[in-house]
Design an enzyme around this catalytic site. Structure first.
Site, PDB file in Angstrom:
ATOM      1  CB  SER A   1      -0.925   0.009   1.215  1.00 33.45           C
ATOM      2  OG  SER A   1      -0.168  -0.160   2.402  1.00 33.45           O
TER       3      SER A   1
ATOM      4  CG  HIS B   1      -1.366   3.445   4.663  1.00 35.96           C
ATOM      5  ND1 HIS B   1      -2.615   2.986   5.011  1.00 35.96           N
ATOM      6  CD2 HIS B   1      -0.718   2.408   4.104  1.00 35.96           C
ATOM      7  CE1 HIS B   1      -2.722   1.714   4.661  1.00 35.96           C
ATOM      8  NE2 HIS B   1      -1.584   1.331   4.111  1.00 35.96           N
TER       9      HIS B   1
ATOM     10  CG  ASP C   1      -4.340   5.036   6.999  1.00 37.40           C
ATOM     11  OD1 ASP C   1      -3.142   4.742   7.267  1.00 37.40           O
ATOM     12  OD2 ASP C   1      -4.945   4.529   6.037  1.00 37.40           O
TER      13      ASP C   1
END
Ligand SMILES: *[C@@H]1O[C@H](CO)[C@@H](O)[C@H](O)[C@H]1NC(C)=O
Ligand SMILES: *[C@@H]1O[C@H](CO)[C@@H](O)[C@H](O)[C@H]1NC(C)=O
Ligand SMILES: *[C@@H]1O[C@H](CO)[C@@H](O)[C@H](O)[C@H]1NC(C)=O
Length: 357
Positions: free
Chosen positions: A38, A335, A332
């Site tokens: 990610s 991340h 978040d």
């Protein structure tokens, strides 16, 4: 009768010559093929209909140029976008966007400047993710790349394709999810392997996959180690005093040591490999230890989420988010913010200087 060509013709051919010359000089790197998780996913997971590891909803993307969510796990761009900008290439499109529904890879020209296979939640090992089709594990990313390789050979011919690929960058940013998975309470992997066996398995599996990329034309590898992942909000929230998870950090360092050793081995075995390694752990540790040097004022709490450290719930449309996204390390619970990613991309770019000409 005049034989002079019209002025517009002169101007346009003059500019195309200039443009061509500029490309010839600067485009020593013709393409970027991106593998990872990610941290660099630019939307592949949007195409995994069953996946919950997705970010194509608010408040992700609020600082993206379009202001819309794209599937990036970020308030804006991520490290792949910034790195591509630095190299002077378009940010490579998600592989699944080139093949979905009615599109065929063979009719796409996008592959010539690069493709992103990165997928949120992906690991070096298959883990349990494949079962639930949450992500594209690295083995599968490399499998998809082999199809792109086939298409490039068809489109450019074998010699031209190899010349192209040997100048291209192969960016690999992965490993965090394998470690998070192992240290999850009661994980299957932790019953099967000691931590040392596990990080060794990660490294040996990665080595096999990099060798596979080498067989399929890759020569220039840009590889990042894992960061101080025990200090992300999702790990800190397990401590009542919001401390980092020391065990996770210790094994991140050990994995990075294994990664550096395997890269050295690969280079010894195939001397035409060039690689750069970015010590992301140190880069991130600097953010935590000297936040003021980067303008960070919040190093523990996520910007977007809910609950303790905004890490009890992910960033969703019902979460709250901070107004200043440049003073937070984390967007978040897992991340980095767009700003953190830009510094991260800078350091990967700095480390990869020797590969850029
Ligand atoms: C791909 O490139 C070829 C030759 O440059 C061109 O003829 C073709 O229209 C392009 N296809 C797409 C989908 O852009
Ligand atoms: C992952 O799964 C694929 C397909 O099921 C398999 O071929 C591959 O060997 C597995 N890789 C690892 C590292 O377990
Ligand atoms: C990258 O290199 C440039 C130029 O040397 C330097 O100004 C910058 O601070 C470096 N960035 C990082 C994150 O290391």
């Amino acid at each position: 009768m005049t034989t002079r060509p019209p002025l517009s013709f002169i101007t346009s051919s003059f500019f195309s010559v200039l443009l061509f010359a500029a490309r010839g000089l600067c485009q020593s790197v013709p393409a970027m093929y991106i593998f990872g998780d990610s941290l660099v996913d630019v939307g592949n997971n949007n195409y995994l209909s069953l996946s919950i590891a997705r970010a194509n909803f608010a408040h992700n993307g609020i600082d993206f140029p379009t202001g819309k969510p794209t599937g990036r796990f970020s308030n804006g761009k991520n490290a792949a976008d910034f790195f591509a900008e630095k190299v002077g290439l378009p940010s490579p499109a998600p592989y699944l966007s080139l093949v979905s529904k009615f599109k065929k890879l063979s009719s796409s020209n996008a592959t010539v400047t690069g493709v992103s296979f990165a997928s949120g939640g992906a690991g070096i090992l298959n883990g349990t993710d494949e079962l639930f089709r949450q992500s594209i594990p690295l083995t599968k990313q490399v499998g998809y790349y082999s199809l792109v390789h086939e298409q490039l050979v068809q489109q450019l011919g074998p010699d031209e394709a190899q010349a192209h690929l040997s100048k291209s960058l192969f960016l690999v940013i992965i490993g965090s999810n394998d470690l998070f998975g192992y240290f999850n309470k009661n994980s299957k992997a932790s019953k099967e392997y000691t931590p040392q066996q596990y990080v060794d398995l990660m490294a040996s599996t990665l080595k096999g996959l990099l060798q596979r990329l080498y067989e399929l034309g890759a020569r220039k590898f840009v590889v990042s180690g894992v960061g101080v992942i025990g200090c992300c909000p999702a790990q800190r929230k397990r401590s009542t005093t919001s401390d980092c998870n020391v065990e996770v950090n210790t094994w991140s360092v050990k994995y990075n040591d294994g990664l550096k050793a395997l890269l050295q081995e690969l280079k010894t075995e195939s001397s035409d490999i060039q690689y750069s390694y970015c010590e992301t752990y140190d880069v991130m540790n600097n953010f935590i230890e000297h936040p003021e040097a980067y303008g960070f004022t919040e190093i523990k709490e996520a910007c977007c989420g809910r609950g303790y450290l905004k890490a009890e719930f992910p960033c969703t449309p019902i979460s709250t988010y901070c107004s200043n996204r440049k003073n937070h390390i984390f967007w978040d619970l897992y991340h980095p913010t767009e700003y953190t990613s830009s510094i991260f991309a800078d350091s990967v770019y700095n480390a990869s200087q020797p590969l850029l000409n």
